[in-house]
Every structure is written in structure tokens, then in C-alpha cells.
Design a protein around this motif. Structure first.
Motif, PDB file in Angstrom:
ATOM      1  N   ILE A   1      -0.396 -22.831   8.004  1.00 18.80           N
ATOM      2  CA  ILE A   1       0.789 -22.046   8.356  1.00 18.80           C
ATOM      3  C   ILE A   1       0.370 -20.881   9.242  1.00 18.80           C
ATOM      4  CG2 ILE A   1       2.655 -20.634   7.421  1.00 18.80           C
ATOM      5  CD1 ILE A   1       2.591 -22.370   4.950  1.00 18.80           C
ATOM      6  N   PRO A   2       1.013 -20.702  10.411  1.00 25.35           N
ATOM      7  CA  PRO A   2       0.542 -19.694  11.368  1.00 25.35           C
ATOM      8  C   PRO A   2       0.965 -18.267  11.044  1.00 25.35           C
ATOM      9  CG  PRO A   2       2.442 -20.820  12.262  1.00 25.35           C
ATOM     10  CD  PRO A   2       2.139 -21.488  10.950  1.00 25.35           C
ATOM     11  N   VAL A   3       1.839 -18.075  10.076  1.00 27.82           N
ATOM     12  CA  VAL A   3       2.340 -16.739   9.744  1.00 27.82           C
ATOM     13  C   VAL A   3       1.958 -16.420   8.305  1.00 27.82           C
ATOM     14  CG1 VAL A   3       4.353 -15.240   9.594  1.00 27.82           C
ATOM     15  CG2 VAL A   3       4.258 -17.016  11.345  1.00 27.82           C
ATOM     16  N   LYS A   4       1.287 -15.277   8.124  1.00 24.50           N
ATOM     17  CA  LYS A   4       0.826 -14.873   6.805  1.00 24.50           C
ATOM     18  C   LYS A   4       1.591 -13.638   6.331  1.00 24.50           C
ATOM     19  CE  LYS A   4      -3.305 -13.334   4.295  1.00 24.50           C
ATOM     20  NZ  LYS A   4      -4.749 -12.978   4.429  1.00 24.50           N
ATOM     21  N   PRO A   5       2.255 -13.711   5.172  1.00 29.92           N
ATOM     22  CA  PRO A   5       2.961 -12.524   4.652  1.00 29.92           C
ATOM     23  C   PRO A   5       2.007 -11.602   3.893  1.00 29.92           C
ATOM     24  CG  PRO A   5       3.420 -14.424   3.278  1.00 29.92           C
ATOM     25  CD  PRO A   5       2.535 -14.914   4.392  1.00 29.92           C
ATOM     26  N   GLU A   6       2.175 -10.304   4.122  1.00 32.84           N
ATOM     27  CA  GLU A   6       1.379  -9.290   3.429  1.00 32.84           C
ATOM     28  C   GLU A   6       2.334  -8.324   2.748  1.00 32.84           C
ATOM     29  OE1 GLU A   6      -1.178  -7.471   6.267  1.00 32.84           O
ATOM     30  OE2 GLU A   6      -2.461  -9.251   6.522  1.00 32.84           O
ATOM     31  N   LEU A   7       2.213  -8.178   1.435  1.00 30.37           N
ATOM     32  CA  LEU A   7       3.147  -7.379   0.644  1.00 30.37           C
ATOM     33  C   LEU A   7       2.522  -6.038   0.285  1.00 30.37           C
ATOM     34  CD1 LEU A   7       5.775  -7.108  -1.051  1.00 30.37           C
ATOM     35  CD2 LEU A   7       4.504  -8.186  -2.937  1.00 30.37           C
TER      36      LEU A   7
ATOM     37  N   LEU B   1       7.176  -5.790   3.468  1.00 31.40           N
ATOM     38  CA  LEU B   1       6.608  -7.121   3.656  1.00 31.40           C
ATOM     39  C   LEU B   1       6.328  -7.324   5.146  1.00 31.40           C
ATOM     40  CD1 LEU B   1       5.846  -9.773   2.231  1.00 31.40           C
ATOM     41  CD2 LEU B   1       8.153 -10.591   2.673  1.00 31.40           C
ATOM     42  N   ASN B   2       5.053  -7.502   5.477  1.00 29.37           N
ATOM     43  CA  ASN B   2       4.631  -7.694   6.869  1.00 29.37           C
ATOM     44  C   ASN B   2       4.322  -9.172   7.109  1.00 29.37           C
ATOM     45  OD1 ASN B   2       4.794  -4.922   7.263  1.00 29.37           O
ATOM     46  ND2 ASN B   2       2.630  -4.587   6.821  1.00 29.37           N
ATOM     47  N   PHE B   3       4.902  -9.733   8.169  1.00 26.32           N
ATOM     48  CA  PHE B   3       4.619 -11.111   8.580  1.00 26.32           C
ATOM     49  C   PHE B   3       3.667 -11.041   9.778  1.00 26.32           C
ATOM     50  CE2 PHE B   3       8.721 -11.283   6.489  1.00 26.32           C
ATOM     51  CZ  PHE B   3       8.591 -12.377   5.662  1.00 26.32           C
ATOM     52  N   VAL B   4       2.431 -11.468   9.551  1.00 25.50           N
ATOM     53  CA  VAL B   4       1.379 -11.355  10.565  1.00 25.50           C
ATOM     54  C   VAL B   4       1.069 -12.743  11.114  1.00 25.50           C
ATOM     55  CG1 VAL B   4      -0.962 -10.551  11.052  1.00 25.50           C
ATOM     56  CG2 VAL B   4       0.449  -9.358   9.357  1.00 25.50           C
TER      57      VAL B   4
ATOM     58  N   VAL C   1       0.182 -19.307  18.727  1.00 28.30           N
ATOM     59  CA  VAL C   1       1.576 -18.878  18.576  1.00 28.30           C
ATOM     60  C   VAL C   1       1.775 -17.562  19.312  1.00 28.30           C
ATOM     61  CG1 VAL C   1       3.359 -18.182  16.930  1.00 28.30           C
ATOM     62  CG2 VAL C   1       1.799 -20.054  16.371  1.00 28.30           C
ATOM     63  N   LYS C   2       2.806 -17.512  20.137  1.00 31.46           N
ATOM     64  CA  LYS C   2       3.153 -16.279  20.834  1.00 31.46           C
ATOM     65  C   LYS C   2       3.853 -15.346  19.848  1.00 31.46           C
ATOM     66  CE  LYS C   2       3.716 -18.440  25.378  1.00 31.46           C
ATOM     67  NZ  LYS C   2       4.656 -18.680  26.506  1.00 31.46           N
ATOM     68  N   ALA C   3       3.190 -14.254  19.529  1.00 28.65           N
ATOM     69  CA  ALA C   3       3.725 -13.349  18.512  1.00 28.65           C
ATOM     70  C   ALA C   3       5.051 -12.732  18.934  1.00 28.65           C
ATOM     71  CB  ALA C   3       2.702 -12.251  18.205  1.00 28.65           C
ATOM     72  N   ARG C   4       5.206 -12.442  20.209  1.00 28.35           N
ATOM     73  CA  ARG C   4       6.437 -11.795  20.674  1.00 28.35           C
ATOM     74  C   ARG C   4       7.623 -12.751  20.695  1.00 28.35           C
ATOM     75  NH1 ARG C   4       6.255  -6.830  22.364  1.00 28.35           N
ATOM     76  NH2 ARG C   4       4.255  -5.805  22.731  1.00 28.35           N
ATOM     77  N   SER C   5       7.357 -14.028  20.678  1.00 32.07           N
ATOM     78  CA  SER C   5       8.453 -14.987  20.662  1.00 32.07           C
ATOM     79  C   SER C   5       8.927 -15.311  19.254  1.00 32.07           C
ATOM     80  CB  SER C   5       8.019 -16.289  21.353  1.00 32.07           C
ATOM     81  OG  SER C   5       7.024 -16.963  20.582  1.00 32.07           O
TER      82      SER C   5
ATOM     83  N   PRO D   1       8.719  -7.721  17.150  1.00 30.40           N
ATOM     84  CA  PRO D   1       7.519  -7.412  16.356  1.00 30.40           C
ATOM     85  C   PRO D   1       7.096  -5.964  16.535  1.00 30.40           C
ATOM     86  CG  PRO D   1       6.922  -8.646  18.325  1.00 30.40           C
ATOM     87  CD  PRO D   1       8.432  -8.600  18.300  1.00 30.40           C
ATOM     88  N   GLU D   2       6.717  -5.341  15.432  1.00 32.48           N
ATOM     89  CA  GLU D   2       6.163  -4.001  15.473  1.00 32.48           C
ATOM     90  C   GLU D   2       4.646  -4.090  15.440  1.00 32.48           C
ATOM     91  OE1 GLU D   2       7.809  -1.795  12.299  1.00 32.48           O
ATOM     92  OE2 GLU D   2       9.889  -2.307  12.772  1.00 32.48           O
ATOM     93  N   GLN D   3       4.020  -2.943  15.456  1.00 30.69           N
ATOM     94  CA  GLN D   3       2.568  -2.928  15.437  1.00 30.69           C
ATOM     95  C   GLN D   3       2.069  -3.503  14.111  1.00 30.69           C
ATOM     96  OE1 GLN D   3       0.873   0.909  15.978  1.00 30.69           O
ATOM     97  NE2 GLN D   3      -1.235   0.180  16.105  1.00 30.69           N
ATOM     98  N   GLY D   4       1.277  -4.557  14.188  1.00 33.59           N
ATOM     99  CA  GLY D   4       0.773  -5.212  12.998  1.00 33.59           C
ATOM    100  C   GLY D   4       1.621  -6.360  12.515  1.00 33.59           C
ATOM    101  N   GLY D   5       2.730  -6.671  13.184  1.00 35.47           N
ATOM    102  CA  GLY D   5       3.536  -7.816  12.783  1.00 35.47           C
ATOM    103  C   GLY D   5       4.993  -7.436  12.591  1.00 35.47           C
ATOM    104  N   HIS D   6       5.755  -8.398  12.097  1.00 37.40           N
ATOM    105  CA  HIS D   6       7.166  -8.179  11.804  1.00 37.40           C
ATOM    106  C   HIS D   6       7.277  -7.556  10.415  1.00 37.40           C
ATOM    107  CE1 HIS D   6       7.224 -11.084  15.047  1.00 37.40           C
ATOM    108  NE2 HIS D   6       8.525 -10.895  15.213  1.00 37.40           N
ATOM    109  N   ARG D   7       7.976  -6.421  10.312  1.00 33.93           N
ATOM    110  CA  ARG D   7       8.058  -5.687   9.055  1.00 33.93           C
ATOM    111  C   ARG D   7       9.452  -5.818   8.456  1.00 33.93           C
ATOM    112  NH1 ARG D   7       4.864   0.012  10.365  1.00 33.93           N
ATOM    113  NH2 ARG D   7       2.855  -0.950  10.919  1.00 33.93           N
TER     114      ARG D   7
END
Length: 477
Positions: A269-275, A287-290, A296-300, A322-328
Motif C-alpha cells: 500500500i503506497p500510503v501509510k497512516p501515522e496517528l 492522523l497523517n497520511f504519508v 505515486v505523485k503526492a500532490r495528485s 497535501p501539507e508538509q509531511g503528508g495529508h493531515r
């Protein structure tokens, strides 16, 4: 005619490779209108029939318990029968009971090559009906057919990811035209399975066979028209990442067709959640999705889903920038209990392919003690011991010892007076001053009277006392 020439060329290539002769020229293959992957040109002489594994698609027929059925529309058949090393060549039994073996194959216009652990057999115009193979055959064996009836399946895209949803289109055709399946009583079904390559370097080692989906040619769902021989559907790669072999199977009352594509690699899975849990009740959980896959294009990436709170309430969300460090994602703190986040990801790969995948649910719980329990500098046992000592000291300091002594002395005094009265027979009136004077005077008069009486009766009393002495002496006679 063209198909017969193609099959003959393929068989010639197998024989050449098995005999370790020089490889055929790719230009000769292109002149015969045979398109093979580039890997065929680079194949080593000792791999032989492995060129079959590199073809984009191959129509096959199923074999169960060393038995298979050939329909009338099969023009040619190629059997690749793996057997235990050192075992004799297999024997084929036709529907009429006649047999084909290594020794009589040439007389029956059958091309047969036997190696130590496999047989490669090519049969033109095979007899329709049930066939049987005799021998110590392994399940890896293949039965490939060249027929007017073929199953054509679109190849899977590159860089597959676990959790991704894929769309597949398969066509069952007869001589290049879709088969009119309206005369069949049962609706045709396309079965999609994935077979693990059992590569120990991947997570799917030992997973075996997974049935992914079944599509019906019934005009429902993504299928456009019923019973037109075209299957359209989608399935999800909701199994372990690793190396898999896709296989498609269509069965009809008259024939069976299988297509086994080249092995594909399914990435994690290309997206890792961080709680990050909130430390205080007034804060929010985060919850950050990194993105962990460089393809995978992070901005897309666009994330959407819903949140389930402990109180049973649900809330939808959508993260696009996306914010710095991923989607929050901010989660309200609604007390202790279980929280769950369901999310789907939409994005684009570096090669321009768009994808959609389902992320694993993120669930966590918040305990009441996390926010209400104070931090203790000392252990509860120490606090209780100190409190007990303080209470004991306080009790010792406030105890009325003076009053206790006074009361005890008073009790003893009263008791002594009472005992005195009991023993002397006197009353408390006798202790009065006037009573004491009278008593003293009376005692003095009595003493005086007794003294005078003693003086007058002194000699007589003494004489009387002497008379009272007994004479204990014995008489003389």
C-alpha cells in the motif's frame, strides 16, 4: 492456414531451444507476422519451452485428474506435460480408446519431444471429446490450444498496488467475432483467480490460490449488454503484496477456455497512516497520511472517507491539498472510547496512470485514565503510610492525659472514703467538726473514769488475780 504456420513456427522454436542450437533470428519471426516479447530474443538456449511463459496471453483448457476435454473448434493443441524426473513419457488416450505414445507418435502425425522431466507434444486436428493422460504428471502441466474460439483478456496495468481497484474486460470470440451466447441456458461466467508464485522474497509466499472475483455476462453492474460474450467488471487487490500470476477462466456447456497472463508484482500500500493521539481533552487527534511509494505523485493524491466517533456519530472528510509531511486529518476529541477512520485514495502514478485504492481502516481507542488520572510523584502505598503516621502523631498530641489522671485520683479518693465508712461503721455526719468535738470529750471522760477505778481497786484486784492461780502441787500424803 496462418494459425497453423504460427503454431509450427512456435514448435520449431521449442525444438531448437531444447536441442541447444543457435537461437532463431527475430527478423524471421517478424516476417511471419509473429509478435513475441523482447525477452524471447534474449532467451538462453537451455530454457526451451519457457518462451511459452513469456507470451502475453495463451488460451488453455483445464485438466482435472489428468483428464481434459477438447471441443470441435480446436484446430491444434500443444501439451506441456511435466512429470517426475526419471519417470517414463506419458501416454495419451483418445476419446475412442486408442493411444498415442512416444514410439507411435510420428506414425500418427504427432510431434513429440521427451525430456527427463517433461513431454512437449503437438497434435494437429485433435479428436473432439474427453482425453486422458497416463503417467506421473505434475500439476504445473499446461494444455494450450489454437482454436477459432478464444478468450481475449486485456493485460493488467503496470505498477499494481495492494488495495487498488482494477477494471478488467474479457471477450469470448469465435474467429474474431463475439460469440452470441443467447442460445445458452446458463449465463456465462468469467472467473478471476490469482496464483502465488511462492517466491520467498515476497509477503505472499505460500498463499496458494485466491479467487478474486466472478463476472457474469448478464448486463448488470459494469457489464454493458447481456450475453454478448463481453465481460466487464472490476475487482480489488485486497490481498497480500507480492508476485502473483493472474488467471481467467470461462466455462460453457460445450467448451472451456483459460488465459494465464505473465506474473505481475503487486506493491505494498503506497500510503501509510501515522496517528498522533491528543494529550489533553481540549486538543484534537491528528492522523497523517504519508506517501511511501516514490511512483505515486503526492500532490495528485486525494483522500476521502468518514470518521466514526465513540458516541456513534459519523463525519465525512476530504483531503485534497497535501501539507508538509503528508495529508493531515484532525479528529475531534469526544471523550474516551473507540475511533475508526475509513479512507479511500485517488491519485496518479509517475507514468500518468490514475488509480483508486482502499486504505486499511485506522482504529484506535482512548482510555479514561489517559486524561483524568494525575501523575503521581510517590506511590500510593507511601502516601497511605505517611498519612497513617501523621494521624497517629496527631492523636498522641491531643490525648488529655491530665484529665485522665485527675479523674482516676478522684475515683480512688471517693473509693477510699467509701471503704473507710464501711469498715468503721461511721457516717459522713461523724466527720462534722461539732460531732468530732463531742466525740473527743466523751472519750476523755471515759478514760478518766477508768483511771480512777483502777487506782481504788488495785490491791484487791491483784489479790483476786492471785487467787485465781491454780495450785498444781501434789499433797505430801
Amino acid at each position: 492456414m496462418a494459425r497453423g504456420m504460427i503454431c509450427a513456427v512456435l514448435f520449431t522454436l521449442f525444438m531448437v531451444s531444447l536441442n541447444a542450437e543457435p537461437e532463431p533470428d527475430i527478423e524471421q519471426l517478424e516476417l511471419m507476422e509473429l509478435t513475441l516479447p523482447q525477452v524471447v530474443a534474449e532467451a538462453l538456449p537451455d530454457v526451451g519451452f519457457e518462451m511459452l511463459q513469456q507470451l502475453p496471453t495463451r488460451n488453455q483448457i483445464a485438466m482435472f485428474d489428468n483428464r481434459f476435454r477438447i471441443d470441435n473448434d480446436v484446430d491444434e493443441i500443444t501439451l506441456l506435460m511435466f512429470r517426475r524426473p526419471g519417470s517414463p513419457a506419458v501416454i495419451l488416450v483418445r476419446p475412442d480408446g486408442s493411444k498415442i505414445n512416444l514410439h507411435n507418435a510420428e506414425a500418427q502425425n504427432v510431434e513429440w519431444h521427451a525430456s527427463r522431466n517433461y513431454d512437449l507434444i503437438h497434435i494437429p486436428k485433435p479428436m473432439a471429446g474427453p482425453w486422458q493422460a497416463l503417467g506421473r504428471i505434475l500439476p504445473e502441466s499446461r494444455i494450450m490450444v489454437l482454436s477459432d474460439i478464444i478468450l481475449d483478456v486485456d493485460p493488467l496495468p503496470e505498477h499494481l498496488m495492494s488495495g487498488e481497484t482494477l477494471k478488467v474486460t474479457a471477450r469470448l470470440q469465435n474467429a474474431g467475432e463475439p460469440i452470441n451466447a443467447r442460445d445458452f441456458r446458463e449465463i456465462l461466467t468469467l472467473e478471476v483467480i490469482f496464483i502465488s508464485t511462492n517466491n520467498p522474497d515476497y509477503d505472499n509466499f505460500g498463499r496458494g490460490i485466491i479467487q478474486v472475483a466472478q463476472f457474469r455476462d448478464d448486463g448488470r453492474g459494469l457489464d454493458e449488454r447481456a450475453r454478448d460474450g463481453v465481460f466487464t467488471g472490476e475487482f480489488q487487490l485486497n490481498f497480500a503484496a507480492g508476485e502473483w500470476v493472474p488467471k481467467y477462466l470461462v466455462k460453457t456447456p460445450l467448451y472451456t477456455r483459460e488465459v494465464e497472463q505473465a506474473a505481475v508484482l503487486i506493491h505494498p500500500i503506497p500510503v501509510k497512516p501515522e496517528l498522533i493521539k491528543a494529550e489533553h481533552t481540549e486538543d484534537s487527534h491528528q492522523l497523517n497520511f504519508v506517501v511511501v511509494d516514490p511512483e505515486v505523485k503526492a500532490r495528485s493524491l486525494i483522500l476521502q472517507g468518514r470518521i466514526r466517533y465513540p458516541d456513534g456519530d459519523t463525519e465525512t472528510f476530504s483531503l485534497q491539498r497535501p501539507e508538509q509531511g503528508g495529508h493531515r486529518l484532525q479528529l475531534e476529541h469526544r471523550g474516551y472510547g473507540s475511533y475508526m477512520v475509513e479512507a479511500e485514495a485517488f491519485g496518479e502514478l509517475a507514468n500518468g496512470r490514475e488509480f483508486m485504492l482502499a486504505l486499511p481502516n485506522v482504529d484506535f481507542s482512548v482510555n479514561l485514565e489517559t486524561f483524568l488520572a494525575p501523575e503521581l510523584e510517590r506511590l500510593p502505598e507511601e502516601i497511605l503510610a505517611e498519612e497513617a503516621a501523621r494521624l497517629q502523631q496527631q492523636q498522641q498530641q491531643t490525648f488529655p492525659w491530665g484529665w485522665v489522671i485527675t479523674v482516676n485520683v478522684l475515683i480512688l479518693a471517693v473509693g477510699g472514703v467509701f471503704i473507710f465508712f464501711m469498715l468503721t461503721g461511721k457516717s459522713w455526719r461523724d466527720l462534722m467538726p461539732s460531732k468530732l468535738k463531742k466525740t473527743t470529750a466523751a472519750s476523755k471522760n471515759k478514760e478518766n473514769t477508768q483511771g480512777s477505778e483502777g487506782k481504788s481497786e488495785g490491791p484487791a484486784a491483784k489479790k483476786a488475780d492471785l487467787d485465781d492461780i491454780l495450785d498444781l502441787s501434789l499433797p505430801d500424803d
